[in-house]
Write an enzyme that holds these catalytic residues in place. Structure first.
Site, PDB file in Angstrom:
ATOM      1  N   GLU A 293       0.775  -1.293   0.063  1.00 40.15           N
ATOM      2  CA  GLU A 293       0.082   0.168   0.019  1.00 40.15           C
ATOM      3  C   GLU A 293       1.061   1.547  -0.160  1.00 40.15           C
ATOM      4  O   GLU A 293       0.780   1.849  -0.497  1.00 40.15           O
ATOM      5  CB  GLU A 293      -0.801  -0.031   1.063  1.00 40.15           C
ATOM      6  CG  GLU A 293      -1.545   1.845   1.047  1.00 40.15           C
ATOM      7  CD  GLU A 293      -3.126   1.283  -0.215  1.00 40.15           C
ATOM      8  OE1 GLU A 293      -3.126   1.928  -0.600  1.00 40.15           O
ATOM      9  OE2 GLU A 293      -3.906   0.427   0.031  1.00 40.15           O
ATOM     10  N   ASP A 297       1.423   4.173  -3.492  1.00 41.87           N
ATOM     11  CA  ASP A 297       0.410   5.663  -3.019  1.00 41.87           C
ATOM     12  C   ASP A 297       1.894   6.270  -3.336  1.00 41.87           C
ATOM     13  O   ASP A 297       1.564   7.599  -4.055  1.00 41.87           O
ATOM     14  CB  ASP A 297       0.028   5.700  -0.830  1.00 41.87           C
ATOM     15  CG  ASP A 297      -1.066   5.298  -1.013  1.00 41.87           C
ATOM     16  OD1 ASP A 297      -2.005   5.045  -1.613  1.00 41.87           O
ATOM     17  OD2 ASP A 297      -1.353   4.527   0.273  1.00 41.87           O
ATOM     18  N   SER A 504      -7.031   1.965  -3.375  1.00 45.20           N
ATOM     19  CA  SER A 504      -6.418   2.601  -2.624  1.00 45.20           C
ATOM     20  C   SER A 504      -4.883   2.831  -4.263  1.00 45.20           C
ATOM     21  O   SER A 504      -4.197   4.645  -3.874  1.00 45.20           O
ATOM     22  CB  SER A 504      -5.609   1.527  -2.694  1.00 45.20           C
ATOM     23  OG  SER A 504      -5.651   1.635  -0.687  1.00 45.20           O
TER      24      SER A 504
END
Length: 586
Positions: A293, A297, A504
């Site tokens: 994650e 990002d 995400s």
């Protein structure tokens, strides 16, 4: 007669003093669960001497004025548009009334709270203090227990119900930790690996000059996104003033070496560029443990917004409770730590992206409202706040309520349902884009339809008719607000390229486009966009690509379907930087 008068006076004083002495024991329930939240099991009673940091959110005296101001400075048609507030102005609006401060101080004194353990936020609307479990139980008329999460094996100290003295009604908004069981490890990341999508060859640079329908429909890279959303020709010019913030949880660490590998592969002109890490509330920066994650990002926010300065906030809760030890600081809750830290900063970033969330019904309403109001404060200071909308369509699992009735219902996601953030759903394919099946969307059961969204949601509900009646709240805040690509993202993790999907990926992508718009505004001497939604639902809608196909099944249904205009799959659509740039430049 004189003696009698004295006796009567003494008796009256005694009668008057008794209620004052007992008023702190006259409790009213603030929040309670009918059952242990799903995924958790009772381990045993919490040790009376276990110490923890208690957070008390006080009623903000001029909150209505703050929200009214937020809408004014965020509405392109208002004369105050762009006149964002300073930290001091926000703190003045959220400061509790003196009566609230006095009452709460008396309450704490009554329970022998050590004054030296009390920390107050800049606006004095939040108090943090160290208490023992025994002390907290007396203050809140409750019983704390140790609970274990079945998947993460994490232990926390929580209660199924808490109360406040009735005299504090209207003075205290929320107390934590109490009934919110969400933790850094149990909350949901909105990304997942896609082993069925073969990643690109690690030995070959991969940069496309235009949107290749065949390539970019199956694998997504920064060049695909920059071409698709038309940011590829823009050169940031306000990198000394404009910045981008990414919130990280779940002990996820963004890796410096992986970013350089990513740049070499997908954005050669950015090689050498980097990001800053801020370790918050026990968060770390473990470069030996790259997170899926976190890397997603950072790599895609920088892959689009480079060379805009990016900061990764490695946010952790306090150490988890250990059943066999008197572990301190067991708050361990998302959102509040990060919000309170950012709101106490004199200077903040203009754009933020967060790719985590919870089922809304698992978040106590008092906690959700306090967090949402925190985002309103941040927006009033000129920040644009993006949240991923979730990866479960209209809801995952059995889709039943947790109020003891087990009623079948769509499950919206928080904080995406907060009306003061911009929720980002997901699309796939190009020419045209379509809504992807996991894109989280629906209607809040906590927050009513905000004024900027009324016309858009009413049009969708009219087209829906009676379909799914009873499964969702027709008067709730609709989400997502917008969308961006959400699958096949090529991410470097531990030196290897993997295919990743989820909203995400969509949130930092959309946020990066907004960051470039903020750069454009700031470089031209204008204010950043701030809270986006009033702009997006009015003049900004013509700068978005309306997505009219795709659906988000869940809860044993086909879910909602994308249509012309706003819909709870892709919101108002995906960004067109050129069109948005022209709109904000007027």
């Amino acid at each position: 007669m004189i003696w009698s008068a004295v006796v009567v006076f003494a008796l009256v004083q005694r009668c008057v003093s008794k209620p004052l002495a007992k008023r702190w024991d006259d409790f009213a329930v603030k929040h309670s669960w009918t059952e242990i939240p799903r995924g958790w099991e009772l381990h045993g009673p919490a040790p009376a001497d276990h110490s923890m940091d208690m957070r008390i959110g006080l009623k903000q005296d001029r909150l209505d004025e703050l929200i009214s101001t937020l809408y004014k400075v965020s509405d392109p048609a208002h004369e105050r548009y762009g006149a964002h507030l300073s930290a001091e102005e926000v703190q003045a609006l959220v400061a509790p009334h003196p009566n609230t401060l006095g009452l709460v101080d008396s309450w704490l004194t009554h329970y022998d709270v050590d004054p030296s353990s009390i920390h107050r936020s800049g606006g004095k609307d939040w108090i943090t203090l160290r208490v023992s479990v025994a002390q907290a139980e007396r203050m809140l008329g409750t019983k704390y227990n140790v609970y274990r999460h079945s998947k993460t094996s994490e232990y926390v100290v929580r209660t199924l119900s808490y109360s406040l003295p009735t005299i504090l009604t209207g003075h205290v908004d929320v107390v934590a930790p109490t009934t919110y069981f969400g933790t850094m490890r149990s909350m949901k990341s909105t990304s997942f690996k896609q082993p069925n999508i073969k990643p690109v060859d690690s030995d070959v640079n991969f940069v496309v000059d235009a949107v290749d329908a065949k390539t970019c429909s199956s694998i997504v890279t920064p060049s695909c996104l920059r071409a698709l959303y038309k940011t590829d020709s823009y050169k940031p010019a306000a990198t000394d003033k404009n910045s981008f913030g990414i919130t990280g949880y779940l002990e996820e660490y963004a890796n410096f070496a992986d970013l350089q590998t990513f740049f070499k592969k997908f954005r050669p002109d950015a090689v050498g560029g980097n990001f800053t890490v801020v370790e918050l509330n026990g968060g770390k920066n473990d470069q030996s443990n790259p997170g899926t994650e976190a890397n997603l990002d950072v790599q895609y926010s920088l892959g689009i917004s480079y060379p805009t300065p990016n900061t990764y906030y490695s946010t952790d809760g306090s150490p988890p409770f250990k059943p066999d030890a008197n572990a301190p600081n067991n708050t361990n809750e998302p959102y509040l730590d990060w919000l309170n830290f950012i709101l106490n900063q004199t200077t903040i970033s203009q754009t933020y992206s967060t790719s985590y969330g919870d089922d809304e019904q698992t978040v106590p309403p008092d906690y959700a409202n306090s967090v949402c109001n925190g985002f309103a404060q941040l927006g009033s200071r000129g920040a644009s706040i993006m949240f991923s909308s979730g990866d479960s369509g209209v809801g995952g699992g059995a889709c039943t309520t947790n109020d003891g009735k087990n009623k079948t219902q769509f499950l919206p996601s928080f904080p995406a349902t907060c009306p003061f953030v911009t929720a980002v759903g997901a699309t796939t394919q190009v020419n045209p884009e379509v809504g992807i099946n996991f894109s989280g969307g629906g209607f809040s059961n906590y927050f009513s339809t905000p004024p900027y969204q009324t016309a858009a949601t009413e049009a969708f509900l009219k087209s829906l008719g009676t379909k799914y009646s009873g499964l969702y709240n027709k008067t709730g805040r609709g989400y997502p607000d917008v969308a961006a690509q959400g699958q096949g993202f090529q991410v470097v993790i531990g030196g290897q390229i993997q295919s990743i999907a989820g909203t995400s990926a969509s949130s930092p992508t959309f946020a990066a486009v907004i960051s470039l718009l903020n750069d454009y505004l700031i470089s031209n001497g204008k204010s950043p966009l701030g809270f986006l939604n009033p702009f997006l639902y009015s003049t900004g809608s013509s700068g978005l690509n309306d997505i009219t196909s795709g659906s988000n099944p869940g809860c044993s249904t086909k879910g909602f379907t994308a249509r012309a205009g706003w819909d709870p799959v892709t919101g108002l659509g995906t960004p067109d930087f050129g069109k948005l740039q022209a709109l904000v430049g007027k």
